[in-house]
Write a protein that holds these residues in place. Structure first.
Motif, PDB file in Angstrom:
ATOM      1  N   UNK A   1       0.851  -1.190   0.000  1.00 26.53           N
ATOM      2  CA  UNK A   1       0.000   0.000   0.000  1.00 26.53           C
ATOM      3  C   UNK A   1       0.888   1.241   0.000  1.00 26.53           C
ATOM      4  N   UNK A   2       0.345   2.330  -0.477  1.00 29.52           N
ATOM      5  CA  UNK A   2       1.069   3.600  -0.484  1.00 29.52           C
ATOM      6  C   UNK A   2       1.542   3.929   0.934  1.00 29.52           C
ATOM      7  N   UNK A   3       0.721   3.607   1.913  1.00 31.72           N
ATOM      8  CA  UNK A   3       1.047   3.912   3.310  1.00 31.72           C
ATOM      9  C   UNK A   3       2.277   3.148   3.801  1.00 31.72           C
ATOM     10  N   UNK A   4       2.684   2.100   3.089  1.00 30.84           N
ATOM     11  CA  UNK A   4       3.874   1.329   3.469  1.00 30.84           C
ATOM     12  C   UNK A   4       5.162   2.069   3.125  1.00 30.84           C
ATOM     13  N   UNK A   5       5.058   3.135   2.339  1.00 29.46           N
ATOM     14  CA  UNK A   5       6.224   3.871   1.871  1.00 29.46           C
ATOM     15  C   UNK A   5       6.353   5.185   2.626  1.00 29.46           C
TER      16      UNK A   5
ATOM     17  N   UNK B   1      12.652  14.595 -14.572  1.00 26.35           N
ATOM     18  CA  UNK B   1      11.764  14.752 -13.411  1.00 26.35           C
ATOM     19  C   UNK B   1      12.555  14.495 -12.130  1.00 26.35           C
ATOM     20  N   UNK B   2      12.589  15.464 -11.211  1.00 27.17           N
ATOM     21  CA  UNK B   2      13.332  15.269  -9.958  1.00 27.17           C
ATOM     22  C   UNK B   2      12.752  14.107  -9.152  1.00 27.17           C
ATOM     23  N   UNK B   3      13.626  13.405  -8.479  1.00 32.38           N
ATOM     24  CA  UNK B   3      13.221  12.215  -7.718  1.00 32.38           C
ATOM     25  C   UNK B   3      12.188  12.542  -6.640  1.00 32.38           C
ATOM     26  N   UNK B   4      12.191  13.728  -5.991  1.00 25.67           N
ATOM     27  CA  UNK B   4      11.128  14.008  -5.018  1.00 25.67           C
ATOM     28  C   UNK B   4       9.726  14.067  -5.638  1.00 25.67           C
ATOM     29  N   UNK B   5       9.642  14.241  -6.968  1.00 19.77           N
ATOM     30  CA  UNK B   5       8.349  14.195  -7.664  1.00 19.77           C
ATOM     31  C   UNK B   5       8.110  12.788  -8.215  1.00 19.77           C
ATOM     32  N   UNK B   6       9.159  12.167  -8.765  1.00 18.23           N
ATOM     33  CA  UNK B   6       9.040  10.831  -9.364  1.00 18.23           C
ATOM     34  C   UNK B   6       8.701   9.763  -8.322  1.00 18.23           C
ATOM     35  N   UNK B   7       9.281   9.859  -7.134  1.00 20.49           N
ATOM     36  CA  UNK B   7       9.061   8.853  -6.091  1.00 20.49           C
ATOM     37  C   UNK B   7       7.582   8.722  -5.720  1.00 20.49           C
TER      38      UNK B   7
ATOM     39  N   UNK C   1       2.414   5.881  -6.100  1.00 23.24           N
ATOM     40  CA  UNK C   1       0.967   6.059  -6.287  1.00 23.24           C
ATOM     41  C   UNK C   1       0.383   5.057  -7.287  1.00 23.24           C
ATOM     42  N   UNK C   2       1.220   4.434  -8.124  1.00 20.54           N
ATOM     43  CA  UNK C   2       0.713   3.417  -9.049  1.00 20.54           C
ATOM     44  C   UNK C   2       0.065   2.265  -8.293  1.00 20.54           C
ATOM     45  N   UNK C   3       0.401   2.097  -7.023  1.00 17.38           N
ATOM     46  CA  UNK C   3      -0.228   1.045  -6.212  1.00 17.38           C
ATOM     47  C   UNK C   3      -1.738   1.257  -6.104  1.00 17.38           C
ATOM     48  N   UNK C   4      -2.192   2.504  -6.219  1.00 16.90           N
ATOM     49  CA  UNK C   4      -3.628   2.813  -6.109  1.00 16.90           C
ATOM     50  C   UNK C   4      -4.345   2.809  -7.456  1.00 16.90           C
TER      51      UNK C   4
ATOM     52  N   UNK D   1       1.505   0.451 -19.536  1.00 18.73           N
ATOM     53  CA  UNK D   1       2.322   1.556 -19.038  1.00 18.73           C
ATOM     54  C   UNK D   1       1.439   2.576 -18.334  1.00 18.73           C
ATOM     55  N   UNK D   2       1.847   2.956 -17.127  1.00 24.17           N
ATOM     56  CA  UNK D   2       1.205   4.065 -16.430  1.00 24.17           C
ATOM     57  C   UNK D   2       1.786   5.334 -17.047  1.00 24.17           C
TER      58      UNK D   2
END
Length: 162
Positions: free
Chosen positions: A56-60, A95-101, A106-109, A121-122
């Motif tokens: 889940x997103x919450x795991x990150x 794309x800077x990693x603070x945006x890419x991460x 979020x693809x988990x959702x 592909x997302x």
């Protein structure tokens, strides 16, 4: 390295789709392949990507709790895991990693179908820099700079020439 990262990397490694050598040596027959495509076209996927393996997103951890190196490490591991599911994410190279991460996590959702052949592909590109999720890193910005200044992109209800 954030102390939680090794545990998260283990969870990501456990999320790989288990494919046996038999899966690769016996290609899917044409009928099953078309059935897969037809299901994708006619039905909304019932599951999110995370539903398939429980992450889940919450795991990150949020980006502000991680270094750029930590986020890069997680994204690389996550992207390899996604590929085991025949999935990928299309992000601009700059794309800077603070945006890419967070976009990657979020693809988990995202509701998605899993295919045995080919890749899904997302893609968060809208094709227009206005309101783009990538903001000033939108790859469309450079492409639109090459258009003549008087070029009208709004076709309205007109039929396109192609």
């Amino acid at each position: 390295m954030h102390p939680y990262i090794p545990h998260l990397l283990e969870d990501i490694a456990e999320a790989y789709m288990g494919k046996t050598q038999e899966d690769f040596s016996n290609p899917q027959n044409l009928e099953k392949h078309f059935e897969e495509i037809e299901n994708w076209i006619s039905h909304d996927p019932p599951n999110t990507f995370g539903d398939y393996f429980g992450l889940k997103v919450e795991d990150f951890p949020p980006p502000d709790q991680l270094s750029e190196d930590d986020m890069t490490t997680i994204c690389k591991a996550f992207n390899k895991m996604m590929q085991s599911w025949n999935l990928d994410i299309e992000l601009p190279d700059n794309l800077p990693i603070p945006i890419a991460y967070p976009m990657t996590v979020e693809t988990l959702n995202e509701k998605t179908a899993i295919f045995n052949q080919g890749f899904m592909v997302f893609d968060y590109c809208s094709g227009s820099p206005e309101g783009c999720a990538f903001k000033e890193y939108c790859p469309c910005i450079d492409r639109l700079k090459d258009l003549p200044k008087d070029f009208d992109l709004d076709f309205g209800d007109e039929e396109l020439p192609y």
